[in-house]
Design a protein around this motif. Structure first.
Motif, mmCIF file in Angstrom:
data_model
loop_
_atom_site.group_PDB
_atom_site.id
_atom_site.type_symbol
_atom_site.label_atom_id
_atom_site.label_comp_id
_atom_site.label_asym_id
_atom_site.label_seq_id
_atom_site.Cartn_x
_atom_site.Cartn_y
_atom_site.Cartn_z
ATOM 1 N N LYS A 291 -0.954 4.744 0.609
ATOM 2 C CA LYS A 291 -1.349 4.839 2.021
ATOM 3 C C LYS A 291 -0.137 5.222 2.872
ATOM 4 O O LYS A 291 -0.219 6.068 3.763
ATOM 5 C CB LYS A 291 -1.865 3.465 2.455
ATOM 6 C CG LYS A 291 -3.016 3.485 3.404
ATOM 7 C CD LYS A 291 -3.519 2.068 3.528
ATOM 8 C CE LYS A 291 -4.481 1.875 4.630
ATOM 9 N NZ LYS A 291 -4.923 0.509 4.790
ATOM 10 N N MET A 292 1.000 4.591 2.555
ATOM 11 C CA MET A 292 2.216 4.853 3.315
ATOM 12 C C MET A 292 2.696 6.294 3.112
ATOM 13 O O MET A 292 3.101 6.963 4.055
ATOM 14 C CB MET A 292 3.304 3.867 2.887
ATOM 15 C CG MET A 292 4.540 3.938 3.714
ATOM 16 S SD MET A 292 5.935 3.390 2.762
ATOM 17 C CE MET A 292 6.082 4.618 1.521
ATOM 18 N N LEU B 143 -6.349 4.862 8.917
ATOM 19 C CA LEU B 143 -5.916 3.468 8.830
ATOM 20 C C LEU B 143 -7.017 2.473 9.214
ATOM 21 O O LEU B 143 -6.810 1.262 9.165
ATOM 22 C CB LEU B 143 -4.679 3.228 9.723
ATOM 23 C CG LEU B 143 -3.396 3.946 9.316
ATOM 24 C CD1 LEU B 143 -2.295 3.687 10.330
ATOM 25 C CD2 LEU B 143 -2.933 3.509 7.937
ATOM 26 N N PHE C 229 -3.053 12.192 15.652
ATOM 27 C CA PHE C 229 -3.323 10.810 16.064
ATOM 28 C C PHE C 229 -4.690 10.378 15.534
ATOM 29 O O PHE C 229 -4.844 9.302 14.942
ATOM 30 C CB PHE C 229 -3.276 10.704 17.599
ATOM 31 C CG PHE C 229 -3.336 9.296 18.118
ATOM 32 C CD1 PHE C 229 -4.505 8.555 18.038
ATOM 33 C CD2 PHE C 229 -2.216 8.702 18.693
ATOM 34 C CE1 PHE C 229 -4.556 7.246 18.515
ATOM 35 C CE2 PHE C 229 -2.252 7.401 19.169
ATOM 36 C CZ PHE C 229 -3.444 6.670 19.080
ATOM 37 N N VAL D 186 0.598 8.597 5.164
ATOM 38 C CA VAL D 186 0.971 8.556 6.591
ATOM 39 C C VAL D 186 2.277 9.335 6.819
ATOM 40 O O VAL D 186 2.401 10.098 7.785
ATOM 41 C CB VAL D 186 1.091 7.099 7.095
ATOM 42 C CG1 VAL D 186 1.723 7.045 8.475
ATOM 43 C CG2 VAL D 186 -0.277 6.439 7.129
ATOM 44 N N ALA D 187 3.228 9.186 5.894
ATOM 45 C CA ALA D 187 4.508 9.916 6.033
ATOM 46 C C ALA D 187 4.254 11.425 5.999
ATOM 47 O O ALA D 187 4.823 12.185 6.796
ATOM 48 C CB ALA D 187 5.469 9.500 4.923
ATOM 49 N N LEU E 55 2.720 12.543 9.218
ATOM 50 C CA LEU E 55 3.734 12.632 10.288
ATOM 51 C C LEU E 55 4.519 13.932 10.174
ATOM 52 O O LEU E 55 4.798 14.597 11.178
ATOM 53 C CB LEU E 55 4.698 11.438 10.198
ATOM 54 C CG LEU E 55 4.183 10.079 10.670
ATOM 55 C CD1 LEU E 55 5.181 8.980 10.328
ATOM 56 C CD2 LEU E 55 3.938 10.073 12.179
ATOM 57 N N LEU E 56 4.866 14.302 8.936
ATOM 58 C CA LEU E 56 5.590 15.572 8.731
ATOM 59 C C LEU E 56 4.719 16.753 9.145
ATOM 60 O O LEU E 56 5.209 17.709 9.760
ATOM 61 C CB LEU E 56 6.007 15.700 7.270
ATOM 62 C CG LEU E 56 7.274 14.935 6.860
ATOM 63 C CD1 LEU E 56 7.438 14.936 5.348
ATOM 64 C CD2 LEU E 56 8.530 15.521 7.509
ATOM 65 N N HIS F 275 0.845 -1.197 0.000
ATOM 66 C CA HIS F 275 0.000 0.000 0.000
ATOM 67 C C HIS F 275 0.881 1.248 0.000
ATOM 68 O O HIS F 275 1.070 1.887 1.021
ATOM 69 C CB HIS F 275 -0.911 -0.013 1.229
ATOM 70 C CG HIS F 275 -1.760 -1.236 1.288
ATOM 71 N ND1 HIS F 275 -3.062 -1.243 0.876
ATOM 72 C CD2 HIS F 275 -1.483 -2.501 1.679
ATOM 73 C CE1 HIS F 275 -3.557 -2.461 1.019
ATOM 74 N NE2 HIS F 275 -2.613 -3.236 1.504
ATOM 75 N N TRP G 165 2.362 16.702 11.338
ATOM 76 C CA TRP G 165 2.310 16.628 12.814
ATOM 77 C C TRP G 165 3.505 17.395 13.398
ATOM 78 O O TRP G 165 3.339 18.250 14.281
ATOM 79 C CB TRP G 165 2.361 15.151 13.211
ATOM 80 C CG TRP G 165 2.074 14.827 14.637
ATOM 81 C CD1 TRP G 165 1.981 15.678 15.698
ATOM 82 C CD2 TRP G 165 1.856 13.507 15.159
ATOM 83 N NE1 TRP G 165 1.713 14.971 16.849
ATOM 84 C CE2 TRP G 165 1.625 13.642 16.543
ATOM 85 C CE3 TRP G 165 1.831 12.237 14.608
ATOM 86 C CZ2 TRP G 165 1.404 12.537 17.375
ATOM 87 C CZ3 TRP G 165 1.592 11.146 15.430
ATOM 88 C CH2 TRP G 165 1.382 11.301 16.797
ATOM 89 N N ALA G 166 4.674 17.111 12.835
ATOM 90 C CA ALA G 166 5.896 17.798 13.306
ATOM 91 C C ALA G 166 5.801 19.298 13.051
ATOM 92 O O ALA G 166 6.234 20.114 13.870
ATOM 93 C CB ALA G 166 7.113 17.213 12.614
ATOM 94 N N ILE H 25 -4.662 9.978 11.630
ATOM 95 C CA ILE H 25 -3.918 8.794 11.172
ATOM 96 C C ILE H 25 -4.691 7.527 11.540
ATOM 97 O O ILE H 25 -4.851 6.620 10.722
ATOM 98 C CB ILE H 25 -2.479 8.767 11.764
ATOM 99 C CG1 ILE H 25 -1.661 9.937 11.219
ATOM 100 C CG2 ILE H 25 -1.773 7.447 11.424
ATOM 101 C CD1 ILE H 25 -0.284 10.094 11.832
ATOM 102 N N SER H 26 -5.168 7.490 12.784
ATOM 103 C CA SER H 26 -5.881 6.300 13.252
ATOM 104 C C SER H 26 -7.158 6.068 12.433
ATOM 105 O O SER H 26 -7.452 4.943 12.023
ATOM 106 C CB SER H 26 -6.209 6.482 14.733
ATOM 107 O OG SER H 26 -7.092 5.514 15.146
#
Lengths: 154, 517
Positions: free
Chosen positions: A77-78, A112, A105, A81-82, A85-86, A74, A88-89, A108-109
């Motif tokens: 999808k990955m 997924l 959170f 998510v990456a 995460l960026l 996937h 989020w930072a 992302i949750s």
């Protein structure tokens, strides 16, 4: 992607990294470059060798050895998510740990989840709130580790 | 005179060991050992989460602790995590950590036969035994190696670094060329920031926060944790069904008697684990498979291996826990992590102002020996926790869905990278390292050489530049790299580890040529 293509792509990207770093060389003393310059030369040599090898029969041999059954993956999808995460930072500085973590959170949750419905969104938000506040309590109050407050509240 | 000094050294060491025992048996430290072991077991039992990830995720909890407490906690986490991997290997047929791959071969068939409890008890006894053997080796071999390290000059440290990189590239990765290139990549990343000699500001791309260099822990968290969570999403990991097991009367003593009746397997596998641990970069993932293979070769009934016999579990579990102590030997004496989780512990040592080397056995001996003994205590603590709480633990962790696990790990990585210097750039760098680590792994570059390159880069640079300065007295300054006999030994080791993969290639080439013919 075949082993040969991976070899070529990996070596090319790392070679690009070495070239970019080489272009950044700007030493004021004779000692600053003694070590990194030699490492860059050795690394470039190894990468060129890897590139050359990927065009030889040796690469085909490796291809046969590593010929595994492709599993379902996937990628998109990955990547999402990456990126999340960026983000989020990035949000951490402005919105602080609590708000950015609960939002990231939950998203992302929920993203997924097997089914992206309201029930899954609510459980995601619930877990995010409980976990974030528990961590804030543990780190800020028990361990005295400061977490980002967020500039929008200043 | 010589005898007297040896006697004094032995008395001093005994004092340190007794001091360590006294320090560890305080309520606070014992509590930390128990908490660390349980936390490690929780992470270890989750399929896909590695020991290095467990240590990295729990690092932020130790930032404000004193050095002893921080190290004791992380050591226990590491020991518990390696053991925790056995639960999912036995009950789910998925190794919790790569160190337990071999445990699935016999553990899962045993669980399927209804001997799950026996398998768990076997794994527990073997893990505790292996862990203690590794710790004994750590306590008695480290001071000796530290004495040798006292004789090292800058040239020797440079060659130690080269040896570390060549051996990790030979052992851990499938391709030596890719391994050594990855190591060079790590070394180059370590040169970002201010040069240790000369003070040049290098490769910062104009970003002021990079002047201090890349914070090791930040890079380690990124390289070890983010690729794992991206991999979970990429492969769409699903939660798996746990095999249950019923309590059987008298199984504890029966299993204990069985395991102890075959000391050869226990001792051999623990020694394999310790030795593999000492080799830089090679961890439990290699040790458990080597030990399994050796146990099968030495067995009178090799055909039974893989069908569900306790001997297979004994081999893998004693070896992987022995790696914990073994891997610490080069770490505390030379600053070279034996196994990947040791790299995180190295970062914590540096963060706490503890420089690995002989100093750890003299001025900071109280901390060092307490830490070493705490690993042994953690190995003992695993027994009651594993036997009485293991089943519950596996049930709980195996139901955590990936959708919570991925952001859950993410939140810990963010805290871990931010809280070191309260720096937002570190959080970005951590995620960036993670994405780069995932991409490089996909392209065939293993993270272990990259990480070792990051750690050994500064040691090698200092060694090389200082040797160059010392060498000014020679017509060719670089001669200073090869004039000392100790350097010759290290160069010979480097050549051997460099050539090692080519022996394999040669063997394969001969085999292929003969089949083609």
């Amino acid at each position: 992607m075949t082993v040969k293509t991976r070899d070529r792509l990996g070596a090319s990207l790392l070679l690009l990294f070495v070239i970019v770093l080489w272009a950044q060389r700007d030493y004021l003393t004779p000692f600053g470059g003694i070590f990194p310059d030699r490492v860059m030369i050795i690394m470039a040599f190894l990468l060129v060798l890897d590139l050359i090898l990927s065009f030889t029969p040796y690469a085909s041999l490796k291809e046969k050895e590593e010929d595994k059954k492709e599993e379902e993956t996937h990628f998109i999808k990955m990547v999402i998510v990456a990126v999340l995460l960026l983000l989020w930072a990035g949000l951490l500085r402005y919105f602080g740990f609590i708000l950015s973590s609960i939002s990231a959170f939950s998203i992302i949750s929920w993203f997924l989840s097997e089914r992206r419905d309201l029930r899954h969104l609510l459980t995601s938000v619930f877990v995010a709130v409980v976990l974030t506040y528990s961590l804030v309590y543990i780190f800020e109050h028990l361990l005295a580790v400061p977490l980002p407050k967020g500039t929008i509240y200043e | 005179m010589h005898l007297n000094s040896k006697l004094l050294d032995s008395i001093e060491m005994l004092e340190h060991i007794l001091g360590g025992i006294t320090n560890i048996f305080t309520a606070k430290n014992l509590l930390l050992v128990v908490a660390g072991t349980v936390s490690g077991m929780v992470v270890g039992a989750m399929p896909g989460l590695t020991a290095v990830m467990a240590v990295a995720l729990l690092v932020p909890f130790t930032y404000t602790m004193d050095p002893t407490s921080g190290l004791v906690t992380l050591g226990a986490v590491y020991m518990g995590c390696i053991y925790g991997g056995a639960f999912s290997a036995i009950l789910i047929n998925t190794p919790g950590t790569p160190s337990s791959i071999g445990t699935t071969f016999d553990g899962y068939p045993m669980a399927r036969k209804g001997k799950g409890e026996e398998a768990i008890i076997t794994a527990t006894i073997a893990s505790a035994f292996g862990g203690i053997v590794g710790v004994i080796a750590l306590i008695f071999l480290s001071p000796l190696l530290a004495e040798v390290a006292l004789k090292f000059g800058p040239a020797e440290y440079f060659w130690v670094g080269v040896f570390g990189l060549t051996i990790v590239s030979s052992l851990v990765t499938g391709s030596f060329l890719k391994g050594i290139t990855g190591a060079a990549f790590g070394v180059l990343i370590s040169t970002i920031g201010i040069a240790p000699i000369g003070g040049d500001v290098r490769f910062t791309f104009g970003i002021p926060s990079l002047q201090g260099g890349v914070e090791l822990i930040v890079a380690l968290i990124g390289l070890f944790c983010i690729p794992e969570i991206l991999k979970m999403v990429y492969n769409d990991v699903k939660t798996q069904e746990v095999l249950g097991y019923n309590k059987e009367k008298g199984v504890m003593w029966k299993t204990l008697k069985y395991v102890l009746s075959r000391p050869g397997n226990l001792i051999r596998s623990s020694i394999i684990g310790t030795v593999v641990g000492i080799l830089p970069g090679a961890g439990g993932n290699i040790a458990n498979l080597v030990a399994y293979n050796e146990a099968r070769r030495a067995s009178k009934e090799p055909e039974k291996f893989g069908t569900g016999i306790p001997d297979g579990i004994v081999a893998t579990e004693s070896a992987n826990n022995a790696v914990v102590g073994g891997g610490m030997i080069p770490l505390v004496t030379l600053g070279i992590p034996g196994a990947p989780p040791d790299a995180i512990i190295y970062g914590v040592l540096m963060l706490q102002g503890l420089r690995p080397g002989p100093e750890l056995f003299s001025e900071r001996a109280d901390i060092t020996f307490t830490f070493m003994i705490s690993l042994g205590v953690a190995a003992i603590v695993m027994v009651p926790v594993g036997i009485y709480g293991g089943r519950l633990l596996t049930r709980v962790v195996s139901i955590v869905p990936t959708r919570f696990l991925v952001p859950g790990i993410g939140i810990f990585t963010i805290i871990g990278s931010y809280a070191i210097r309260n720096n937002f750039t570190d959080v970005f760098l951590m995620i960036l390292f993670g994405i780069i680590g995932f991409a490089l792994r996909y392209l065939g570059y293993h993270p272990a050489p990259i990480v070792l390159g990051l750690i050994l880069g500064p040691i090698m640079e200092n060694g090389l530049v200082q040797t160059y300065l010392i060498g000014q007295k020679y017509s060719v300054p670089w001669l200073a790299l090869v004039v000392d006999p100790l350097s010759w030994i290290l160069i010979a080791l480097c050549i051997f580890s460099f050539m090692w993969p080519y022996f394999g290639y040669l063997k394969r080439f001969i085999k292929l040529s003969s089949t083609n013919r």
